[in-house]
Scaffold this active site. Structure first.
Site, PDB file in Angstrom:
ATOM      1  CE  LYS A  40      -4.031  -2.154   2.088  1.00  0.00           C
ATOM      2  NZ  LYS A  40      -4.621  -2.673   3.352  1.00  0.00           N
ATOM      3  CE  LYS A  74      -4.567  -8.832  -5.003  1.00  0.00           C
ATOM      4  NZ  LYS A  74      -4.805  -8.612  -3.735  1.00  0.00           N
ATOM      5  CE  LYS A  87     -11.935  -0.084  -5.182  1.00  0.00           C
ATOM      6  NZ  LYS A  87     -11.500   1.329  -5.417  1.00  0.00           N
TER       7      LYS A  87
HETATM    8  P1  TYM Z   1     -10.558  -7.651   0.607  1.00  0.00           P
HETATM    9  O1  TYM Z   1     -11.861  -6.740   0.803  1.00  0.00           O
HETATM   10  O2  TYM Z   1      -9.468  -7.030  -0.155  1.00  0.00           O
HETATM   11  O3  TYM Z   1     -11.163  -8.866  -0.276  1.00  0.00           O
HETATM   12  C1  TYM Z   1     -12.175  -9.703   0.075  1.00  0.00           C
HETATM   13  C2  TYM Z   1     -11.686 -11.305  -0.283  1.00  0.00           C
HETATM   14  O4  TYM Z   1     -11.498 -11.468  -1.657  1.00  0.00           O
HETATM   15  C3  TYM Z   1     -10.279 -12.130  -1.758  1.00  0.00           C
HETATM   16  N1  TYM Z   1      -9.635 -11.611  -3.030  1.00  0.00           N
HETATM   17  C4  TYM Z   1      -8.917 -12.669  -3.844  1.00  0.00           C
HETATM   18  N2  TYM Z   1      -8.979 -13.879  -4.067  1.00  0.00           N
HETATM   19  C5  TYM Z   1      -8.076 -14.410  -4.863  1.00  0.00           C
HETATM   20  N3  TYM Z   1      -7.803 -13.760  -6.055  1.00  0.00           N
HETATM   21  C6  TYM Z   1      -8.038 -12.308  -6.022  1.00  0.00           C
HETATM   22  N4  TYM Z   1      -7.339 -11.461  -7.194  1.00  0.00           N
HETATM   23  C7  TYM Z   1      -8.669 -11.569  -5.000  1.00  0.00           C
HETATM   24  N5  TYM Z   1      -8.916 -10.303  -4.715  1.00  0.00           N
HETATM   25  C8  TYM Z   1      -9.312 -10.379  -3.446  1.00  0.00           C
HETATM   26  C9  TYM Z   1      -9.503 -11.723  -0.306  1.00  0.00           C
HETATM   27  O5  TYM Z   1      -8.297 -12.418  -0.084  1.00  0.00           O
HETATM   28  C10 TYM Z   1     -10.747 -11.427   0.437  1.00  0.00           C
HETATM   29  O6  TYM Z   1     -10.421 -12.794   1.263  1.00  0.00           O
HETATM   30  N6  TYM Z   1      -8.440  -7.647   4.934  1.00  0.00           N
HETATM   31  C11 TYM Z   1      -9.422  -8.228   4.193  1.00  0.00           C
HETATM   32  C12 TYM Z   1     -11.015  -8.009   4.801  1.00  0.00           C
HETATM   33  C13 TYM Z   1     -11.104  -8.227   6.305  1.00  0.00           C
HETATM   34  C14 TYM Z   1     -11.001  -9.607   6.728  1.00  0.00           C
HETATM   35  C15 TYM Z   1     -10.961  -9.588   8.235  1.00  0.00           C
HETATM   36  C16 TYM Z   1     -10.933 -11.089   6.014  1.00  0.00           C
HETATM   37  C17 TYM Z   1     -11.066  -7.439   7.401  1.00  0.00           C
HETATM   38  N7  TYM Z   1     -11.168  -8.350   8.238  1.00  0.00           N
HETATM   39  C18 TYM Z   1     -10.936 -10.691   8.644  1.00  0.00           C
HETATM   40  C19 TYM Z   1     -10.831 -12.180   7.033  1.00  0.00           C
HETATM   41  C20 TYM Z   1     -11.142 -11.955   8.288  1.00  0.00           C
HETATM   42  C21 TYM Z   1      -9.758  -7.676   2.759  1.00  0.00           C
HETATM   43  O7  TYM Z   1      -9.360  -6.489   2.738  1.00  0.00           O
HETATM   44  O8  TYM Z   1     -10.145  -7.975   1.805  1.00  0.00           O
END
Ligand code: TYM
Length: 331
Positions: free
Chosen positions: A115, A200, A203
């Protein structure tokens, strides 16, 4: 977990429109798991505050994530769907965890470094993001956390914090534990869903294909998948192709085998493969688009689901926080 049902938890940030990486990496596995235990899925709005600075957009995104997750098959009779901020105790647990979290552990976070590399200002919230995530997981005594590979290190940090807090405060417990160790659940086939540039899908990289984009938009995104310059007539390497990887997520076994063969044989251009991918993707999400329209027609549905989810989540979080406060010497 004998005798007790498995607790499943995951979160998703409302920082934009959901894309098919979110769907195949986390939403689809989370929806499949909702039948196997007690599931808690939340919209991580506290986390989104580290990047979203527009209150109106944040509020809209939260509702849209709820809508999209429900449209994709989240069953509110089985899984609690709620806003992270409807359980504000989670920030209290995050504070408690931050008092034992080693700086060095967080400094090693790939996601934080990534980030900063993308130009985000290094706020304290961005740095301690994994601590809040640990609190999300631990406040529901979660056993299993379905996520994509990019979240793996965050779950490892959570596990390190569990060991540390158990060492620090667990001695008086019969089993030496305040928290149990949660397990990440990562699907090998969809751990990193590629975006249209082959990186990967994310967004923030601008390479996303949105789940509920309109037809023209989805077609345009698929048609702009980056390919190499292999001529039409030449054989192509399916295993290295983003088109083929995405097609494998949505097509049947025989269709996948058919496309692999045509890659190997040569004679078909990437443009044709892209058209086939678009057709399959569009078809795959058609029932979900229909369900989405139905949900939209029922004005109070989303609010009711979120209110019920918040109530259930608060019941568990209150129990866990009573236990934690007592153990650390608060109240
Ligand atoms: P976030 O919002 O970035 O993404 C949500 C979920 O989507 C998965 N993901 C992907 N998986 C495979 N390929 C991709 N290209 C891809 N892009 C996104 C992410 O791995 C995720 O599982 N920090 C987390 C949110 C969060 C969370 C938590 C998750 C907050 N607290 C506690 C689990 C447990 C996040 O930003 O996900």
């Amino acid at each position: 977990m004998k005798g007790k049902s498995m607790r499943i938890l995951s979160g998703i940030q409302p920082s934009g429109v959901l894309h098919i990486g979110n769907y195949f990496g986390m939403m689809r596995p989370a929806i499949a798991l909702q039948a196997e235990g007690e599931a808690f899925y939340f919209i991580a709005d506290y986390h989104a505050l580290t990047s979203v600075r527009d209150p109106k957009a944040l509020r809209e995104n939260i509702r849209r994530v709820a809508l999209d997750f429900l449209a994709c098959g989240l069953d509110p009779e089985r899984a609690a769907l709620f806003r992270q901020s409807d359980v504000p105790q989670v920030t209290e647990l995050a504070w408690i965890l931050s008092t034992i979290a080693p700086m060095g552990l967080l400094e090693r976070s790939h996601s934080y470094k990534d980030k900063l590399a993308r130009g985000m200002p290094p706020s304290v919230g961005l740095f301690s993001y994994p601590v809040l995530m640990a609190a999300d997981i631990l406040i529901y005594d979660s056993d299993v956390v379905p996520v994509g590979k990019d979240q793996k290190q965050h779950i490892e940090i959570t596990r390190d914090l569990v060991v540390k807090i158990n060492e620090t405060f667990g001695q008086s417990e019969p089993d030496g534990q305040i928290f149990k160790l949660p397990e990440p659940r990562i699907q090998a086939a969809t751990e990193v869903v590629p975006g249209i540039d082959g990186q990967k899908m994310s967004k923030s990289y601008g390479n996303n294909i949105d789940i509920f984009g309109d037809e023209k938009e989805m077609r345009k995104r698929v048609m702009s998948i980056v390919t190499d310059s292999t001529p039409v007539e030449a054989p192509k390497d399916a295993s290295r192709s983003t088109i083929f990887q995405l097609y494998s997520l949505v097509a049947s076994k025989s269709e996948i085998a058919g496309m692999r063969e045509r890659f190997q044989k040569g004679g078909t251009g990437y443009g044709n493969f892209k058209k086939e991918l678009f057709e399959k993707l569009w078809e795959y999400f058609t029932p979900m688009r229909e369900r989405r329209e139905e949900i939209l027609a029922d004005k109070s549905y989303i609010d009711n689901v979120l209110a019920r989810g918040a109530k259930r989540a608060n019941e568990i979080a209150d129990q866990v926080m009573t236990r934690v406060r007592k153990r650390v010497g608060l109240r």
